[in-house]
Design an enzyme around this catalytic site. Sequence first.
Site, PDB file in Angstrom:
ATOM      1  N   LYS A   9      22.805  59.095  71.259  1.00 43.15           N
ATOM      2  CA  LYS A   9      21.910  57.984  71.597  1.00 43.15           C
ATOM      3  C   LYS A   9      20.632  58.550  72.198  1.00 43.15           C
ATOM      4  O   LYS A   9      20.669  59.429  73.051  1.00 43.15           O
ATOM      5  CB  LYS A   9      22.582  57.045  72.597  1.00 43.15           C
ATOM      6  CG  LYS A   9      21.686  55.909  73.061  1.00 43.15           C
ATOM      7  CD  LYS A   9      22.439  54.876  73.877  1.00 43.15           C
ATOM      8  CE  LYS A   9      22.580  55.296  75.298  1.00 43.15           C
ATOM      9  NZ  LYS A   9      23.017  54.202  76.192  1.00 43.15           N
ATOM     10  N   SER A  25      12.176  54.286  56.961  1.00 41.73           N
ATOM     11  CA  SER A  25      12.872  55.242  57.819  1.00 41.73           C
ATOM     12  C   SER A  25      12.306  55.162  59.225  1.00 41.73           C
ATOM     13  O   SER A  25      11.460  54.329  59.516  1.00 41.73           O
ATOM     14  CB  SER A  25      12.668  56.674  57.300  1.00 41.73           C
ATOM     15  OG  SER A  25      11.288  56.966  57.302  1.00 41.73           O
ATOM     16  N   THR A  57      18.521  52.452  59.519  1.00 43.68           N
ATOM     17  CA  THR A  57      17.611  53.214  58.684  1.00 43.68           C
ATOM     18  C   THR A  57      18.071  54.672  58.717  1.00 43.68           C
ATOM     19  O   THR A  57      19.202  54.948  59.109  1.00 43.68           O
ATOM     20  CB  THR A  57      16.133  53.035  59.138  1.00 43.68           C
ATOM     21  OG1 THR A  57      15.272  53.589  58.139  1.00 43.68           O
ATOM     22  CG2 THR A  57      15.866  53.625  60.497  1.00 43.68           C
ATOM     23  N   TYR A  58      17.222  55.585  58.308  1.00 39.99           N
ATOM     24  CA  TYR A  58      17.557  57.004  58.352  1.00 39.99           C
ATOM     25  C   TYR A  58      16.411  57.773  58.987  1.00 39.99           C
ATOM     26  O   TYR A  58      15.300  57.275  59.107  1.00 39.99           O
ATOM     27  CB  TYR A  58      17.885  57.542  56.953  1.00 39.99           C
ATOM     28  CG  TYR A  58      16.726  57.472  55.994  1.00 39.99           C
ATOM     29  CD1 TYR A  58      15.854  58.551  55.853  1.00 39.99           C
ATOM     30  CD2 TYR A  58      16.491  56.320  55.253  1.00 39.99           C
ATOM     31  CE1 TYR A  58      14.779  58.479  54.983  1.00 39.99           C
ATOM     32  CE2 TYR A  58      15.418  56.245  54.378  1.00 39.99           C
ATOM     33  CZ  TYR A  58      14.571  57.319  54.251  1.00 39.99           C
ATOM     34  OH  TYR A  58      13.497  57.247  53.399  1.00 39.99           O
ATOM     35  N   GLY A  73       8.065  51.743  56.323  1.00 46.70           N
ATOM     36  CA  GLY A  73       8.538  50.788  55.323  1.00 46.70           C
ATOM     37  C   GLY A  73       8.965  49.477  55.969  1.00 46.70           C
ATOM     38  O   GLY A  73       8.325  48.988  56.900  1.00 46.70           O
ATOM     39  N   ALA A  74      10.048  48.909  55.471  1.00 48.40           N
ATOM     40  CA  ALA A  74      10.529  47.614  55.974  1.00 48.40           C
ATOM     41  C   ALA A  74      10.833  47.654  57.473  1.00 48.40           C
ATOM     42  O   ALA A  74      10.675  46.656  58.178  1.00 48.40           O
ATOM     43  CB  ALA A  74      11.769  47.184  55.198  1.00 48.40           C
ATOM     44  N   ALA A  75      11.254  48.808  57.988  1.00 49.28           N
ATOM     45  CA  ALA A  75      11.560  48.946  59.416  1.00 49.28           C
ATOM     46  C   ALA A  75      10.330  48.666  60.280  1.00 49.28           C
ATOM     47  O   ALA A  75      10.463  48.228  61.427  1.00 49.28           O
ATOM     48  CB  ALA A  75      12.107  50.342  59.713  1.00 49.28           C
TER      49      ALA A  75
END
Length: 115
Positions: A9, A25, A57-58, A73-75
């Site tokens: 974390k 990402s 995500t990655y 991107g979408a994140a």
Amino acid sequence: MLLDFLYAKIHRDTVTDSNLNNVGSITFDSAILEKARLSEGQKVDILNINNGERFQTYIIAGKKGEKDFCLNGAAARKAQIGDKIIICAYAKMTPDEAKKFKPSIVQIDDNNNII
């Protein structure tokens, strides 16, 4: 039986950038990536403290020492610059393995420095 347990974390980092036109990402400082024992391409959960969003995500490794946390991107739609986020990764373990395992917890200050 294998269950998902916390592996690592990164706590309370600040989003420094967002890029809708990049491949989806999260990109962040490779020094923090190493400290948390995470790997480029690894799947992570992002928890947005400011708005309650939770998404997966990655990781893309960013430049060492830059202290950047950029959602791509979408994140990029899930957080704004300045939002506090938590990045979590999990590992499959048996309950007995999990009792012996110590997850990596990396605390971050308001300037994205490792505490």
